[in-house]
Design a protein around this motif. Structure first.
Motif, short mmCIF file in Angstrom:
data_model
loop_
_atom_site.label_atom_id
_atom_site.label_comp_id
_atom_site.label_asym_id
_atom_site.label_seq_id
_atom_site.Cartn_x
_atom_site.Cartn_y
_atom_site.Cartn_z
N GLY A 1 1.27 5.89 9.24
CA GLY A 1 -0.08 5.62 8.76
C GLY A 1 -0.90 4.85 9.77
N ALA A 2 -2.22 4.94 9.63
CA ALA A 2 -3.14 4.37 10.60
C ALA A 2 -3.05 2.86 10.71
CB ALA A 2 -4.56 4.78 10.24
N GLN A 3 -2.52 2.20 9.68
CA GLN A 3 -2.45 0.74 9.68
C GLN A 3 -1.01 0.27 9.56
OE1 GLN A 3 -6.23 -1.20 8.07
NE2 GLN A 3 -5.80 0.31 6.49
N ASN A 4 -0.35 0.22 10.71
CA ASN A 4 1.05 -0.22 10.77
C ASN A 4 1.94 0.61 9.86
OD1 ASN A 4 3.16 -1.91 11.68
ND2 ASN A 4 2.96 -3.23 9.88
N GLY A 5 1.69 1.91 9.83
CA GLY A 5 2.49 2.83 9.02
C GLY A 5 1.88 3.13 7.67
N GLY B 1 0.83 -1.20 0.00
CA GLY B 1 0.00 0.00 0.00
C GLY B 1 0.86 1.25 0.00
N PHE B 2 0.42 2.28 0.74
CA PHE B 2 1.15 3.55 0.77
C PHE B 2 1.47 3.97 2.20
CE2 PHE B 2 -1.26 3.84 -3.24
CZ PHE B 2 -0.20 4.01 -4.11
N MET B 3 2.76 4.20 2.45
CA MET B 3 3.20 4.73 3.74
C MET B 3 3.00 6.24 3.75
SD MET B 3 6.75 2.66 4.52
CE MET B 3 7.63 3.38 3.13
N VAL B 4 3.02 6.82 4.97
CA VAL B 4 2.95 8.26 5.10
C VAL B 4 3.89 8.70 6.22
CG1 VAL B 4 0.91 8.08 6.61
CG2 VAL B 4 1.46 10.27 5.53
N TYR B 5 4.62 9.80 5.98
CA TYR B 5 5.48 10.44 6.95
C TYR B 5 4.93 11.83 7.25
CZ TYR B 5 9.07 6.90 5.92
OH TYR B 5 9.76 5.72 5.77
N ASN C 1 -15.35 17.31 -0.89
CA ASN C 1 -16.57 17.13 -0.10
C ASN C 1 -16.26 16.77 1.36
OD1 ASN C 1 -18.21 17.80 -2.24
ND2 ASN C 1 -18.76 15.68 -2.75
N GLY C 2 -15.25 17.42 1.92
CA GLY C 2 -14.93 17.22 3.32
C GLY C 2 -14.18 15.94 3.64
N LYS C 3 -13.86 15.15 2.62
CA LYS C 3 -13.15 13.89 2.81
C LYS C 3 -11.78 13.96 2.12
CE LYS C 3 -16.55 11.25 4.62
NZ LYS C 3 -16.45 10.41 5.84
N TYR C 4 -10.85 13.20 2.66
CA TYR C 4 -9.53 13.09 2.05
C TYR C 4 -9.57 12.00 0.98
CZ TYR C 4 -8.31 15.81 6.14
OH TYR C 4 -8.28 16.79 7.10
N GLN C 5 -9.03 12.32 -0.17
CA GLN C 5 -9.02 11.38 -1.29
C GLN C 5 -7.58 11.02 -1.63
OE1 GLN C 5 -12.16 10.64 -2.51
NE2 GLN C 5 -13.07 12.17 -1.14
N ILE C 6 -7.36 9.76 -1.93
CA ILE C 6 -6.07 9.33 -2.48
C ILE C 6 -6.35 8.69 -3.83
CG2 ILE C 6 -6.13 7.10 -1.24
CD1 ILE C 6 -3.03 7.29 -1.12
N THR D 1 -10.98 6.81 -0.05
CA THR D 1 -11.39 7.93 0.80
C THR D 1 -11.08 7.66 2.27
OG1 THR D 1 -13.20 8.38 -0.75
CG2 THR D 1 -13.37 9.39 1.41
N SER D 2 -10.84 8.75 3.01
CA SER D 2 -10.59 8.63 4.44
C SER D 2 -11.07 9.88 5.16
CB SER D 2 -9.10 8.43 4.72
OG SER D 2 -8.83 8.39 6.12
N ASP D 3 -11.28 9.76 6.46
CA ASP D 3 -11.60 10.92 7.30
C ASP D 3 -10.35 11.57 7.86
OD1 ASP D 3 -14.43 10.66 7.08
OD2 ASP D 3 -14.40 9.05 8.57
N ASN D 4 -9.19 10.99 7.57
CA ASN D 4 -7.94 11.48 8.14
C ASN D 4 -6.83 11.29 7.11
OD1 ASN D 4 -5.37 11.45 9.75
ND2 ASN D 4 -6.76 11.61 11.47
N PRO D 5 -5.92 12.26 6.98
CA PRO D 5 -4.83 12.10 6.01
C PRO D 5 -3.90 10.94 6.33
CG PRO D 5 -4.54 14.09 7.33
CD PRO D 5 -5.90 13.59 7.61
N LEU D 6 -3.94 10.44 7.57
CA LEU D 6 -3.14 9.28 7.93
C LEU D 6 -3.84 7.97 7.57
CD1 LEU D 6 -1.83 10.34 11.48
CD2 LEU D 6 -0.67 10.55 9.28
N GLY D 7 -5.06 8.08 7.11
CA GLY D 7 -5.84 6.91 6.77
C GLY D 7 -6.66 6.42 7.95
#
Length: 327
Positions: A83-87, A66-70, A110-115, A127-133
């Motif tokens: 990220g929200a799921q083990n990084g 998937g995609f990591m986030v820093y 529309n108020g949601k984070y899109q990747i 889609t997510s409610d948080n940029p960390l997923g």
């Protein structure tokens, strides 16, 4: 006996002397010394926090998952992966894709984070409610089925119309655009238009039969559309960044004569390119991108940042500002 006593005293003196001297030890490598190994990077910023995503590169248990986030608050010190799921911000199985998770872009709608991202050489969105997923999608299908396509970038014009710039794998890596449906569920297929392909000498320095232009970022400045893109295969030391301009989101696109604007000749590091524009807290324009691991090895790729800006109707990069990102 005197000789033995002499050498014993000498040994004690030597030990005491050495212990009293400053010890020169090898510098230990800590996590803060580690480069961030991400390719095709992008930075999304909100509320004083920078979120860095990209294609996982190198040997890691998260590669292909998937995609990591820093995250960072100053673009110097980075924490991650967080990220929200083990990084991971997006985890395989929560949305479309089984392999080849490449080139994400994050934006708000529309108020949601899109990747929006590539997987299985197709384009999908989650889609997510948080940029960390966690980023998720009920649909396990790509956005559209029109052959192989990668490297998506969503551009929203001042009139609210949305466009998807992306790369289609057809006789080379060619950059196309299509207008998006209002709900981002797909493209208006009748609007699909080719933008550019690799036909200039700097875009195909190895003269290969499959020329590459990829990694588009599009923005608008003083009524003119700018497309920043990379050319050459990413493994080529001459992988570099150029740009083109147009008076319409569909083109025709005119490539800038001063391209490439970022290359190994400027920065001194091979394989530099494929990034995204963002702005720091002071409103300064920057470009996050990747490089080869070093000048003899192309992988794993490293993430870095360079200052860019408009000078009249041209885009210029400040090579001296380039920095590699570290954990």
């Amino acid at each position: 006996m005197k000789i033995k006593k002499y050498f014993s005293l000498l040994s004690l003196f030597f030990v005491a002397f050495c212990c009293a001297q400053p010890q020169k030890t090898a510098k230990k490598t800590t996590s803060k010394d580690q480069p961030i190994l991400l390719a095709d990077p992008t930075i999304f910023s909100e509320n004083g926090v920078y979120y860095l995503y990209g294609t996982t590169t190198g040997k890691t248990s998260l590669n292909g998952e998937g995609f990591m986030v820093y995250t960072s608050t100053d673009l110097k010190k980075w924490k991650g992966p967080v990220g929200a799921q083990n990084g991971l911000a997006l985890k395989k199985g929560d949305a479309f894709g089984t392999k080849g998770f490449w080139a994400p872009q994050i934006f708000k709608f529309n108020g949601k984070y899109q990747i929006i991202y590539t997987a299985d050489e197709n384009i999908a969105i989650a889609t997510s409610d948080n940029p960390l997923g966690p980023f998720k999608s009920d649909s396990k299908a790509p956005m559209f089925n029109l052959g192989k396509q990668i490297d998506p970038f969503v551009f929203v014009d001042q009139d609210g119309k949305k466009y998807l710039y992306h790369v289609r794998l057809t006789n080379g890596n060619r950059i196309f655009v299509a207008e998006l449906k209002d709900d981002l569920s797909g493209i208006k297929e009748e609007t699909l238009t080719e933008c550019i392909s690799g036909v200039l000498p700097w875009e195909n320095t190895q003269n290969v039969p499959w020329p590459v232009t990829e990694g588009p970022t599009v923005l608008k400045h003083n009524g003119l559309y700018y497309m920043i893109y990379s050319a050459n295969d990413f493994r080529n030391p001459d992988y570099a960044v150029g740009y083109a301009t147009a008076k319409s989101p569909f083109g025709p696109w005119e490539k800038a004569a001063e391209s490439p604007i970022i290359s190994r000749k400027d920065v001194g590091i091979n394989g530099i390119g494929h990034g995204d524009v963002f702005y720091d807290k002071k409103g300064k324009m920057k470009y996050v991108l990747h490089t080869h691991y070093d000048n003899s090895t192309d992988s794993p790729r490293k993430a870095g940042i360079i200052d860019i800006d408009f000078e009249g109707n041209k885009i210029k990069a400040n090579a001296k500002s380039f920095v590699l990102l570290k954990e």
